[in-house]
Design an enzyme around this catalytic site. Structure first.
Site, PDB file in Angstrom:
ATOM      1  N   GLY A   1       0.823  -1.210   0.000  1.00 33.73           N
ATOM      2  CA  GLY A   1       0.000   0.000   0.000  1.00 33.73           C
ATOM      3  C   GLY A   1       0.856   1.258   0.000  1.00 33.73           C
ATOM      4  O   GLY A   1       2.086   1.196   0.013  1.00 33.73           O
TER       5      GLY A   1
ATOM      6  N   LEU B   1       1.264   3.598   2.385  1.00 28.62           N
ATOM      7  CA  LEU B   1       2.072   3.732   3.595  1.00 28.62           C
ATOM      8  C   LEU B   1       2.989   2.529   3.783  1.00 28.62           C
ATOM      9  O   LEU B   1       4.138   2.673   4.211  1.00 28.62           O
ATOM     10  CB  LEU B   1       1.157   3.882   4.819  1.00 28.62           C
ATOM     11  CG  LEU B   1       1.879   3.967   6.153  1.00 28.62           C
ATOM     12  CD1 LEU B   1       2.809   5.171   6.217  1.00 28.62           C
ATOM     13  CD2 LEU B   1       0.880   4.012   7.311  1.00 28.62           C
TER      14      LEU B   1
ATOM     15  N   ASP C   1      -2.708 -12.978   4.924  1.00 27.19           N
ATOM     16  CA  ASP C   1      -4.050 -12.376   4.893  1.00 27.19           C
ATOM     17  C   ASP C   1      -4.529 -12.228   6.333  1.00 27.19           C
ATOM     18  O   ASP C   1      -4.715 -13.228   7.042  1.00 27.19           O
ATOM     19  CB  ASP C   1      -4.996 -13.277   4.096  1.00 27.19           C
ATOM     20  CG  ASP C   1      -6.382 -12.669   3.941  1.00 27.19           C
ATOM     21  OD1 ASP C   1      -6.692 -11.704   4.674  1.00 27.19           O
ATOM     22  OD2 ASP C   1      -7.141 -13.157   3.087  1.00 27.19           O
TER      23      ASP C   1
ATOM     24  N   ALA D   1      -5.429  -2.195   5.502  1.00 22.28           N
ATOM     25  CA  ALA D   1      -6.815  -1.849   5.840  1.00 22.28           C
ATOM     26  C   ALA D   1      -7.632  -1.865   4.570  1.00 22.28           C
ATOM     27  O   ALA D   1      -7.088  -1.855   3.465  1.00 22.28           O
ATOM     28  CB  ALA D   1      -6.888  -0.452   6.469  1.00 22.28           C
TER      29      ALA D   1
ATOM     30  N   THR E   1      -9.420   0.627   2.737  1.00 21.95           N
ATOM     31  CA  THR E   1      -9.379   2.092   2.794  1.00 21.95           C
ATOM     32  C   THR E   1     -10.391   2.771   1.862  1.00 21.95           C
ATOM     33  O   THR E   1     -10.475   3.994   1.850  1.00 21.95           O
ATOM     34  CB  THR E   1      -7.960   2.603   2.435  1.00 21.95           C
ATOM     35  OG1 THR E   1      -7.607   2.073   1.150  1.00 21.95           O
ATOM     36  CG2 THR E   1      -6.939   2.173   3.453  1.00 21.95           C
TER      37      THR E   1
ATOM     38  N   TYR F   1     -16.432   2.829   7.535  1.00 19.59           N
ATOM     39  CA  TYR F   1     -14.961   2.829   7.594  1.00 19.59           C
ATOM     40  C   TYR F   1     -14.498   3.248   8.998  1.00 19.59           C
ATOM     41  O   TYR F   1     -13.710   2.548   9.641  1.00 19.59           O
ATOM     42  CB  TYR F   1     -14.401   3.766   6.520  1.00 19.59           C
ATOM     43  CG  TYR F   1     -12.916   4.016   6.613  1.00 19.59           C
ATOM     44  CD1 TYR F   1     -11.995   3.011   6.305  1.00 19.59           C
ATOM     45  CD2 TYR F   1     -12.416   5.263   6.996  1.00 19.59           C
ATOM     46  CE1 TYR F   1     -10.622   3.238   6.385  1.00 19.59           C
ATOM     47  CE2 TYR F   1     -11.052   5.506   7.071  1.00 19.59           C
ATOM     48  CZ  TYR F   1     -10.164   4.494   6.768  1.00 19.59           C
ATOM     49  OH  TYR F   1      -8.812   4.722   6.850  1.00 19.59           O
TER      50      TYR F   1
ATOM     51  N   LYS G   1     -12.708   0.862  11.771  1.00 22.12           N
ATOM     52  CA  LYS G   1     -11.341   1.220  12.194  1.00 22.12           C
ATOM     53  C   LYS G   1     -11.292   1.416  13.713  1.00 22.12           C
ATOM     54  O   LYS G   1     -10.317   1.035  14.369  1.00 22.12           O
ATOM     55  CB  LYS G   1     -10.860   2.483  11.469  1.00 22.12           C
ATOM     56  CG  LYS G   1     -10.585   2.323   9.983  1.00 22.12           C
ATOM     57  CD  LYS G   1      -9.361   1.455   9.669  1.00 22.12           C
ATOM     58  CE  LYS G   1      -8.065   2.101  10.094  1.00 22.12           C
ATOM     59  NZ  LYS G   1      -6.889   1.264   9.706  1.00 22.12           N
TER      60      LYS G   1
HETATM   61  N1  LIG Z   1      -5.483   6.729   2.654  1.00 27.64           N
HETATM   62  C1  LIG Z   1      -5.782   7.670   3.542  1.00 27.64           C
HETATM   63  O1  LIG Z   1      -6.075   8.818   3.176  1.00 27.64           O
HETATM   64  C2  LIG Z   1      -5.763   7.352   5.020  1.00 27.64           C
HETATM   65  C3  LIG Z   1      -6.137   8.342   5.944  1.00 27.64           C
HETATM   66  C4  LIG Z   1      -6.091   8.055   7.312  1.00 27.64           C
HETATM   67  C5  LIG Z   1      -5.673   6.799   7.737  1.00 27.64           C
HETATM   68  N2  LIG Z   1      -5.337   5.845   6.830  1.00 27.64           N
HETATM   69  C6  LIG Z   1      -4.907   4.528   7.317  1.00 27.64           C
HETATM   70  O2  LIG Z   1      -3.551   4.380   6.940  1.00 27.64           O
HETATM   71  C7  LIG Z   1      -3.263   2.996   6.683  1.00 27.64           C
HETATM   72  C8  LIG Z   1      -2.603   2.847   5.318  1.00 27.64           C
HETATM   73  O3  LIG Z   1      -3.465   3.334   4.306  1.00 27.64           O
HETATM   74  P1  LIG Z   1      -3.024   3.353   2.763  1.00 27.64           P
HETATM   75  O4  LIG Z   1      -3.668   4.546   2.151  1.00 27.64           O
HETATM   76  O5  LIG Z   1      -1.546   3.163   2.671  1.00 27.64           O
HETATM   77  O6  LIG Z   1      -3.783   2.050   2.246  1.00 27.64           O
HETATM   78  P2  LIG Z   1      -3.733   1.307   0.810  1.00 27.64           P
HETATM   79  O7  LIG Z   1      -2.788   1.967  -0.130  1.00 27.64           O
HETATM   80  O8  LIG Z   1      -5.165   1.133   0.390  1.00 27.64           O
HETATM   81  O9  LIG Z   1      -3.121  -0.109   1.196  1.00 27.64           O
HETATM   82  C9  LIG Z   1      -3.791  -0.987   2.061  1.00 27.64           C
HETATM   83  C10 LIG Z   1      -3.101  -2.332   1.990  1.00 27.64           C
HETATM   84  O10 LIG Z   1      -3.783  -3.215   2.885  1.00 27.64           O
HETATM   85  C11 LIG Z   1      -3.823  -4.490   2.267  1.00 27.64           C
HETATM   86  N3  LIG Z   1      -4.878  -5.305   2.849  1.00 27.64           N
HETATM   87  C12 LIG Z   1      -6.216  -5.077   2.853  1.00 27.64           C
HETATM   88  N4  LIG Z   1      -6.854  -6.080   3.463  1.00 27.64           N
HETATM   89  C13 LIG Z   1      -5.893  -6.962   3.855  1.00 27.64           C
HETATM   90  C14 LIG Z   1      -5.918  -8.223   4.522  1.00 27.64           C
HETATM   91  N5  LIG Z   1      -7.067  -8.796   4.898  1.00 27.64           N
HETATM   92  N6  LIG Z   1      -4.749  -8.854   4.761  1.00 27.64           N
HETATM   93  C15 LIG Z   1      -3.577  -8.305   4.376  1.00 27.64           C
HETATM   94  N7  LIG Z   1      -3.485  -7.130   3.733  1.00 27.64           N
HETATM   95  C16 LIG Z   1      -4.639  -6.479   3.469  1.00 27.64           C
HETATM   96  C17 LIG Z   1      -4.067  -4.171   0.796  1.00 27.64           C
HETATM   97  O11 LIG Z   1      -3.716  -5.280   0.007  1.00 27.64           O
HETATM   98  P3  LIG Z   1      -4.402  -5.497  -1.441  1.00 27.64           P
HETATM   99  O12 LIG Z   1      -4.245  -4.230  -2.197  1.00 27.64           O
HETATM  100  O13 LIG Z   1      -3.656  -6.645  -2.012  1.00 27.64           O
HETATM  101  O14 LIG Z   1      -5.834  -5.770  -1.159  1.00 27.64           O
HETATM  102  C18 LIG Z   1      -3.126  -2.978   0.603  1.00 27.64           C
HETATM  103  O15 LIG Z   1      -1.827  -3.411   0.270  1.00 27.64           O
HETATM  104  C19 LIG Z   1      -4.597   2.262   6.861  1.00 27.64           C
HETATM  105  O16 LIG Z   1      -4.686   1.779   8.164  1.00 27.64           O
HETATM  106  C20 LIG Z   1      -5.637   3.357   6.687  1.00 27.64           C
HETATM  107  O17 LIG Z   1      -6.850   3.052   7.369  1.00 27.64           O
HETATM  108  C21 LIG Z   1      -5.362   6.103   5.485  1.00 27.64           C
END
Ligand SMILES: NC(=O)c1ccc[n+]([C@@H]2O[C@H](COP(=O)([O-])OP(=O)(O)OC[C@H]3O[C@@H](n4cnc5c(N)ncnc54)[C@H](OP(=O)(O)O)[C@@H]3O)[C@@H](O)[C@H]2O)c1
Length: 299
Positions: free
Chosen positions: A11, A13, A37, A61, A63, A126, A130
């Site tokens: 992802g 982050l 997973d 997550a 997301t 969401y 969370k």
């Molecule tokens: N994006 C934002 O603006 C934002 C804001 C505040 C907080 N956050 C938090 O920051 C963190 C990182 O967000 P991000 O934007 O980097 O997310 P992201 O780019 O959507 O990446 C999420 C990753 O989680 C993996 N994943 C989902 N379900 C899974 C499971 N059951 N087992 C293992 N891996 C799994 C996905 O894998 P696949 O792609 O293979 O499914 C993906 O690699 C999350 O906790 C999110 O809630 C994000």
């Protein structure tokens, strides 16, 4: 230096977290979802027991905020039961869990930055799932840290949101349409994943537990963020002020979800840059910064 497991390593982050821990000298393991997973409790327990990490970073997550609304069970599995499985497995081996959470645990009714002591009140699936994940982590893994952040963008695609982050969407609108309509009535703190990943390393090295807020400094509406993206990239599309009412949605979002990094600051650990400075670095790194724009650090 110890071993670190980054979950959600592909992802936005996760990618920068793997890099930041490697740069800090840790042996870092970042499996994809096929190898680990979070929904599968036994697989999670076996994987963690097998590699015996010192630190586990959960950057995984679901997301996709509208997607969570239409698939709340899937969201609960990814955002609540997954972290629960991870917390139980980490506690069993003595690994310290750094679990990433969100500003969307708050209802947005405040007009000053939310601190770690403010009561959550999520408005959507969401945020609800969370928040459940946070509670599971804190209940099952003593010594763990819940790191809430906001408005992430990074060099790797946002996996859950179809690839493009907000900055890339704005650059795309400017080039493809010559116009962007952006809301003025949602206020956040855009946060560069490189800053947050380095902050996670600092947290991993520190004696701190419980909930901490970690976003870049300052705040802006999405409109103001777009304005800065265009100013720094030298693009000049028509930027039109809009409100959330102009974009009917199935999801209710907090109008104001700025977080104060109070605990990090009090502990002398806050490494996050002002959001404009971090944005300038990001645009520079992806080759989108106008040559005439002010260099990062001098804004
Ligand atoms: N994006 C934002 O603006 C934002 C804001 C505040 C907080 N956050 C938090 O920051 C963190 C990182 O967000 P991000 O934007 O980097 O997310 P992201 O780019 O959507 O990446 C999420 C990753 O989680 C993996 N994943 C989902 N379900 C899974 C499971 N059951 N087992 C293992 N891996 C799994 C996905 O894998 P696949 O792609 O293979 O499914 C993906 O690699 C999350 O906790 C999110 O809630 C994000």
């Amino acid at each position: 230096m110890g071993r670190v497991l980054v979950v959600g390593a592909l992802g936005q982050l996760g990618t920068d977290s793997v890099r930041a821990f490697e740069e800090a000298g840790y042996e870092t393991i970042g499996p994809d979802r096929d190898r680990l997973d979070l929904a599968k409790a036994e697989e999670v327990a076996g994987f963690i027991a097998g590699i015996d990490p010192e630190v586990v970073v959960n950057a995984a997550a679901m997301t996709d905020v509208p997607g969570c609304e239409t698939d709340p069970i899937g969201a609960y599995i990814a955002n609540a039961l997954g972290p629960r499985n991870l917390a139980i497995a980490a506690a069993a081996t003595g690994a310290r869990l750094l679990h990433v959470s969100t500003d969307y645990v708050f209802d947005g009714a405040k007009r000053t930055a939310y601190t770690e002591n403010d009561l959550p009140g999520p408005l959507n699936a969401y945020g609800n799932t969370k928040l459940s994940g946070e509670y599971f982590v804190l209940a099952h893994a003593p010594g763990s840290v819940v790191v809430r952040t906001s408005g992430l963008y990074g060099r790797a695609p946002c996996r859950g949101k179809g690839g493009r982050n907000f900055v890339q969407s704005m650059l795309g609108f400017a080039r493809d349409r010559g116009e962007a309509r952006v809301v003025t009535d949602e206020v956040v703190t855009p946060t560069y994943t490189v800053d947050l990943a380095r902050q996670l390393v600092a947290i991993a090295r520190a004696d701190i537990a419980g909930v901490v807020h970690a976003t870049c400094r300052g705040e802006c509406s999405w409109y103001e963020f777009a304005r800065e993206i265009f100013d720094l990239s030298g693009l000049s599309p028509r930027l039109v002020e809009a409100t959330t009412a102009d974009f009917p949605s199935t999801v209710t979002r907090p109008r104001y979800s700025v977080l104060a990094n109070d605990r990090l600051r009090a502990a002398g650990l806050d490494r996050m840059r002002p959001w404009r400075e971090a944005l300038a670095s990001y645009l520079e790194e992806i080759g989108e910064r106008a040559p005439t724009a002010v260099p990062p650090g001098r804004i």
